[in-house]
Design an enzyme around this catalytic site. Structure first.
Site, PDB file in Angstrom:
ATOM      1  N   ASP A   8       0.865  -1.224  -0.065  1.00  0.00           N
ATOM      2  CA  ASP A   8      -0.017   0.211  -0.133  1.00  0.00           C
ATOM      3  C   ASP A   8       1.032   1.356   0.059  1.00  0.00           C
ATOM      4  OD1 ASP A   8       0.882   0.644   2.421  1.00  0.00           O
ATOM      5  OD2 ASP A   8      -1.069   0.331   3.598  1.00  0.00           O
ATOM      6  N   CYS A  65       2.724  -3.307   4.293  1.00  0.00           N
ATOM      7  CA  CYS A  65       1.849  -1.995   4.390  1.00  0.00           C
ATOM      8  C   CYS A  65       2.799  -1.466   5.818  1.00  0.00           C
ATOM      9  CB  CYS A  65       0.442  -2.673   4.792  1.00  0.00           C
ATOM     10  SG  CYS A  65       0.359  -3.511   6.249  1.00  0.00           S
ATOM     11  N   THR A  67       2.397  -1.635   8.867  1.00  0.00           N
ATOM     12  CA  THR A  67       2.628  -2.636  10.054  1.00  0.00           C
ATOM     13  C   THR A  67       3.054  -3.926   9.590  1.00  0.00           C
ATOM     14  OG1 THR A  67       0.550  -3.066  10.426  1.00  0.00           O
ATOM     15  CG2 THR A  67       1.438  -1.344  11.590  1.00  0.00           C
ATOM     16  N   HIS A  98       8.931 -24.665   8.243  1.00  0.00           N
ATOM     17  CA  HIS A  98       7.989 -25.352   8.779  1.00  0.00           C
ATOM     18  C   HIS A  98       6.526 -25.161   8.561  1.00  0.00           C
ATOM     19  CE1 HIS A  98      10.282 -25.938  13.090  1.00  0.00           C
ATOM     20  NE2 HIS A  98      10.991 -26.274  11.924  1.00  0.00           N
ATOM     21  N   HIS A 134       5.169 -31.514   9.496  1.00  0.00           N
ATOM     22  CA  HIS A 134       5.048 -30.156   8.973  1.00  0.00           C
ATOM     23  C   HIS A 134       4.145 -30.177   7.751  1.00  0.00           C
ATOM     24  CE1 HIS A 134       7.488 -28.730  11.670  1.00  0.00           C
ATOM     25  NE2 HIS A 134       8.762 -29.095  11.184  1.00  0.00           N
TER      26      HIS A 134
END
Ligand code: RB5
Length: 142
Positions: A8, A65, A67, A98, A134
């Site tokens: 963004d 973005c 955060t 994993h 996994h």
């Protein structure tokens, strides 16, 4: 290897930085926006990168973005997408080993860009472990 990258407005500059690093390493990139610092909505960018991976147009994605939170939430609503917010060298490796994560996510306003570049390099160069437990857990994600 082909990487679809999107951000963004908050992540635009970090996207340009990471795109250049990828290109300098010979990694093909598909830039799915945004293309300026003008305000835009992160879910729409996450949708574009997720769709590109799901249709097989890219091996991995990168989403950014402010955060890394909003764009992670948006990407992980798509079946087959495993987007991981990377915050250390170990996490960058473990997200691949994993979780078989297929999108690396970063927060441009919360992370150092040299650290992010290193996490992305680790992420792109670490294979899924293919360990039985996994594989089972990733399959359980649907
Ligand atoms: C945009 O201002 C900001 O909310 C966005 O980049 C992101 O941090 C949301 O999670």
């Amino acid at each position: 290897m082909k990487v679809a990258i999107g951000a963004d407005h908050g992540g635009f500059e970090l996207k340009e930085y990471l795109k250049k690093i990828c290109q300098d390493k010979g990694i093909e990139t598909a830039d799915l926006g945004t293309y300026s610092t003008e305000s835009c909505d992160y879910p729409l960018i996450a949708d574009k990168v997720a769709a590109e991976i799901i249709r097989g147009g890219a091996d991995f994605g990168v989403l950014i973005c402010g955060t890394g939170i909003g764009i992670s939430i948006a990407a992980n609503r798509h079946k087959g997408i495993r987007a991981a917010l990377l915050y250390s060298d170990a996490v960058a490796a473990l997200a691949r080993e994993h979780n078989d994560a297929n999108i690396a996510v970063f927060g441009a306003r919360t992370q150092d860009k040299a650290d992010v570049a290193r996490y992305l390099d680790i992420f792109l160069n670490t294979p899924f472990s293919n360990g039985e437990r996994h594989c089972r857990r990733v399959a359980e994600l649907g």
